[in-house]
Motif scaffolding. Structure first.
Motif, PDB file in Angstrom:
ATOM      1  N   SER A   1       0.833  -1.198   0.000  1.00 41.62           N
ATOM      2  CA  SER A   1       0.000   0.000   0.000  1.00 41.62           C
ATOM      3  C   SER A   1       0.872   1.253   0.000  1.00 41.62           C
ATOM      4  CB  SER A   1      -0.910   0.013   1.231  1.00 41.62           C
ATOM      5  OG  SER A   1      -1.839  -1.046   1.159  1.00 41.62           O
ATOM      6  N   ASN A   2       0.501   2.237  -0.799  1.00 42.69           N
ATOM      7  CA  ASN A   2       1.206   3.508  -0.927  1.00 42.69           C
ATOM      8  C   ASN A   2       2.516   3.395  -1.704  1.00 42.69           C
ATOM      9  OD1 ASN A   2       0.916   6.273  -0.448  1.00 42.69           O
ATOM     10  ND2 ASN A   2       2.346   6.241   1.264  1.00 42.69           N
ATOM     11  N   VAL A   3       2.664   2.329  -2.514  1.00 44.42           N
ATOM     12  CA  VAL A   3       3.875   2.166  -3.320  1.00 44.42           C
ATOM     13  C   VAL A   3       3.815   2.986  -4.607  1.00 44.42           C
ATOM     14  CG1 VAL A   3       3.115   0.187  -4.694  1.00 44.42           C
ATOM     15  CG2 VAL A   3       5.545   0.405  -4.091  1.00 44.42           C
TER      16      VAL A   3
ATOM     17  N   LEU B   1       5.392  -4.151  -7.606  1.00 46.64           N
ATOM     18  CA  LEU B   1       5.934  -2.817  -7.396  1.00 46.64           C
ATOM     19  C   LEU B   1       6.659  -2.735  -6.057  1.00 46.64           C
ATOM     20  CD1 LEU B   1       3.867  -2.421  -9.702  1.00 46.64           C
ATOM     21  CD2 LEU B   1       3.348  -0.180  -8.721  1.00 46.64           C
ATOM     22  N   ILE B   2       7.882  -2.187  -6.094  1.00 47.23           N
ATOM     23  CA  ILE B   2       8.718  -2.031  -4.913  1.00 47.23           C
ATOM     24  C   ILE B   2       9.158  -0.575  -4.817  1.00 47.23           C
ATOM     25  CG2 ILE B   2      10.806  -2.804  -3.719  1.00 47.23           C
ATOM     26  CD1 ILE B   2       8.784  -5.046  -4.145  1.00 47.23           C
ATOM     27  N   ASP B   3       9.022   0.034  -3.643  1.00 48.04           N
ATOM     28  CA  ASP B   3       9.419   1.428  -3.429  1.00 48.04           C
ATOM     29  C   ASP B   3      10.944   1.502  -3.346  1.00 48.04           C
ATOM     30  OD1 ASP B   3       9.868   4.021  -2.581  1.00 48.04           O
ATOM     31  OD2 ASP B   3       8.281   4.005  -1.066  1.00 48.04           O
TER      32      ASP B   3
ATOM     33  N   ALA C   1      -7.205   5.327 -12.766  1.00 46.79           N
ATOM     34  CA  ALA C   1      -7.207   4.677 -11.456  1.00 46.79           C
ATOM     35  C   ALA C   1      -7.099   5.783 -10.424  1.00 46.79           C
ATOM     36  CB  ALA C   1      -6.030   3.715 -11.337  1.00 46.79           C
ATOM     37  N   LEU C   2      -8.073   5.878  -9.543  1.00 43.06           N
ATOM     38  CA  LEU C   2      -8.091   6.965  -8.568  1.00 43.06           C
ATOM     39  C   LEU C   2      -6.971   6.786  -7.563  1.00 43.06           C
ATOM     40  CD1 LEU C   2     -11.919   7.353  -7.868  1.00 43.06           C
ATOM     41  CD2 LEU C   2     -10.472   8.706  -9.386  1.00 43.06           C
ATOM     42  N   THR C   3      -6.201   7.863  -7.345  1.00 42.36           N
ATOM     43  CA  THR C   3      -5.147   7.835  -6.340  1.00 42.36           C
ATOM     44  C   THR C   3      -5.687   8.449  -5.056  1.00 42.36           C
ATOM     45  OG1 THR C   3      -4.317   9.975  -7.085  1.00 42.36           O
ATOM     46  CG2 THR C   3      -3.338   8.014  -8.074  1.00 42.36           C
ATOM     47  N   SER C   4      -5.069   8.087  -3.942  1.00 40.02           N
ATOM     48  CA  SER C   4      -5.526   8.584  -2.652  1.00 40.02           C
ATOM     49  C   SER C   4      -4.342   8.723  -1.709  1.00 40.02           C
ATOM     50  CB  SER C   4      -6.551   7.625  -2.033  1.00 40.02           C
ATOM     51  OG  SER C   4      -6.879   8.025  -0.719  1.00 40.02           O
ATOM     52  N   LYS C   5      -4.397   9.731  -0.839  1.00 37.35           N
ATOM     53  CA  LYS C   5      -3.368   9.870   0.178  1.00 37.35           C
ATOM     54  C   LYS C   5      -3.529   8.805   1.255  1.00 37.35           C
ATOM     55  CE  LYS C   5      -2.672  14.849  -0.433  1.00 37.35           C
ATOM     56  NZ  LYS C   5      -1.329  14.678  -0.983  1.00 37.35           N
ATOM     57  N   LYS C   6      -4.672   8.151   1.309  1.00 36.04           N
ATOM     58  CA  LYS C   6      -4.906   7.091   2.278  1.00 36.04           C
ATOM     59  C   LYS C   6      -4.684   5.745   1.598  1.00 36.04           C
ATOM     60  CE  LYS C   6      -8.326   5.197   5.495  1.00 36.04           C
ATOM     61  NZ  LYS C   6      -9.700   5.322   6.025  1.00 36.04           N
ATOM     62  N   PRO C   7      -3.668   4.978   2.035  1.00 33.98           N
ATOM     63  CA  PRO C   7      -3.390   3.681   1.411  1.00 33.98           C
ATOM     64  C   PRO C   7      -4.536   2.707   1.610  1.00 33.98           C
ATOM     65  CG  PRO C   7      -1.568   4.406   2.819  1.00 33.98           C
ATOM     66  CD  PRO C   7      -2.730   5.303   3.106  1.00 33.98           C
TER      67      PRO C   7
ATOM     68  N   PRO D   1      -5.460  -5.256  -5.043  1.00 31.44           N
ATOM     69  CA  PRO D   1      -5.361  -4.603  -3.735  1.00 31.44           C
ATOM     70  C   PRO D   1      -3.928  -4.555  -3.229  1.00 31.44           C
ATOM     71  CG  PRO D   1      -7.168  -6.178  -3.757  1.00 31.44           C
ATOM     72  CD  PRO D   1      -6.392  -6.396  -5.024  1.00 31.44           C
ATOM     73  N   GLY D   2      -3.566  -3.428  -2.609  1.00 33.08           N
ATOM     74  CA  GLY D   2      -2.251  -3.333  -1.993  1.00 33.08           C
ATOM     75  C   GLY D   2      -2.189  -4.187  -0.742  1.00 33.08           C
ATOM     76  N   TYR D   3      -1.005  -4.603  -0.391  1.00 28.94           N
ATOM     77  CA  TYR D   3      -0.833  -5.419   0.816  1.00 28.94           C
ATOM     78  C   TYR D   3      -0.050  -4.636   1.864  1.00 28.94           C
ATOM     79  CZ  TYR D   3       3.670  -6.346  -1.507  1.00 28.94           C
ATOM     80  OH  TYR D   3       4.876  -6.219  -2.150  1.00 28.94           O
ATOM     81  N   GLY D   4      -0.162  -5.074   3.121  1.00 28.07           N
ATOM     82  CA  GLY D   4       0.630  -4.483   4.191  1.00 28.07           C
ATOM     83  C   GLY D   4       0.073  -3.204   4.772  1.00 28.07           C
TER      84      GLY D   4
END
Length: 313
Positions: free
Chosen positions: A139-141, A219-221, A157-163, A184-187
């Motif tokens: 999440s948030n990557v 995806l990896i930050d 794809a809608l982006t959000s400041k909230k993961p 869905p994002g994980y973590g």
């Protein structure tokens, strides 16, 4: 072991590496300078792609560096002996370890992109048989930002400041012929435990039982050191032989050395070292930034060669 409907799950990063490494002169900011490259003898045949299309631009990195053959991703049907017939720097995608093949280029441009549906079960996903690429990450990557960058649409794809806002398997149809899938994002620690469990369950079920899945883009930050949860996710994909490309995001961000931060290139190198034991050889990887659009064209070219091979086999 799970197999796709049309293409065997065969990956260069699952093959054992030869004992003696061979080296190519390439351009890359990730690797250190070394001595003159060793001439390449014909290696044993591998199973992945081949020659490059003339429309692909050469890398623009100023420094000539070396990357071993075992560190490259060779797509299906690659004629390894042809790698010494032309400068290899013109055959590798910029900011990646991916060799381009004869299948790269056709259908690479995104002409139109449309949201199709959201699903909470694999069996509810579109059933038209079109090939698809799944984007997944912590999440948030920057997953939604990357998807919007790929299609050049700010709010597909809608982006959000909230993961953790993506909670379904979201299909976007590209050029009326293939799909990008936002998973869905994980973590995300703030999500209820039962929700996180459900997300993990149906996401993994999708990976294992979706016959039209060509590849997962994990995806990896790259702006921060490797996270344990990312290493575990990469390990699970490798152990289950799910086709995977590592997409390192936020490569435009620079941490100050005096504060102990590392450059994205260093974090990318560290991550690869940490997953080395999970794979027999290096998986494909690409460095990206949704701010500068770094890696956008490279991802689309990589997807095109995987997709075109998949359609022909």
């Amino acid at each position: 072991m799970f197999l796709t409907q049309q293409i065997p799950r065969i990956h260069s990063h699952f093959f054992a590496s030869p004992k003696t490494p061979k080296f190519f002169l390439i351009t890359s900011a990730l690797l250190s300078n070394s001595k003159s490259p060793i001439p390449l003898p014909p290696p044993p045949p591998l199973s992945h792609f081949s020659t490059l299309t003339p429309t692909v631009p050469p890398p623009q990195d100023p420094e000539s560096l070396q990357l071993s053959l075992e560190s490259l991703f060779l797509p299906p049907d690659t004629d390894v002996s042809s790698l010494k017939e032309a400068p290899l720097s013109a055959r590798i995608l910029k900011g990646s370890n991916i060799v381009l093949s004869k299948f790269a280029g056709h259908g690479v441009d995104v002409v139109n992109a449309d949201f199709v549906k959201s699903s909470v079960k694999t069996e509810e996903c579109p059933s038209d048989g079109a090939p698809e690429f799944a984007l997944v990450g912590r999440s948030n990557v920057g997953k939604s930002s990357l998807l919007n960058s790929l299609v050049r649409r700010k709010r597909l794809a809608l982006t959000s400041k909230k993961p953790g806002k993506t909670q379904c398997i979201n299909h976007f149809r590209i050029n009326d012929s293939w799909y990008l899938v936002d998973l869905p994002g994980y973590g995300f620690a703030a999500a209820p435990h039962e929700v996180r469990t459900d997300w993990a369950k149906f996401t993994k079920d999708y990976f294992l039982n979706r016959p039209t899945l060509v590849s997962v883009f994990l995806l990896i930050d790259a702006s921060i050191p490797a996270k344990k949860i990312d290493l575990e996710y990469a390990s699970w994909l490798g152990q289950n032989e799910i086709p995977m490309t590592l997409v390192f995001t936020k490569c435009d961000k620079r941490k100050k050395k005096k504060n102990g931060g590392k450059r994205p290139e260093e974090n990318v190198r560290d991550f690869q070292e940490l997953i080395r034991d999970f794979f027999k050889s290096t998986p494909p990887w690409i460095m990206t930034s949704s701010v500068t659009n770094q890696g956008r064209d490279e991802i689309l070219l990589h997807m095109s060669q995987l997709r075109n091979y998949w359609l022909k086999h």
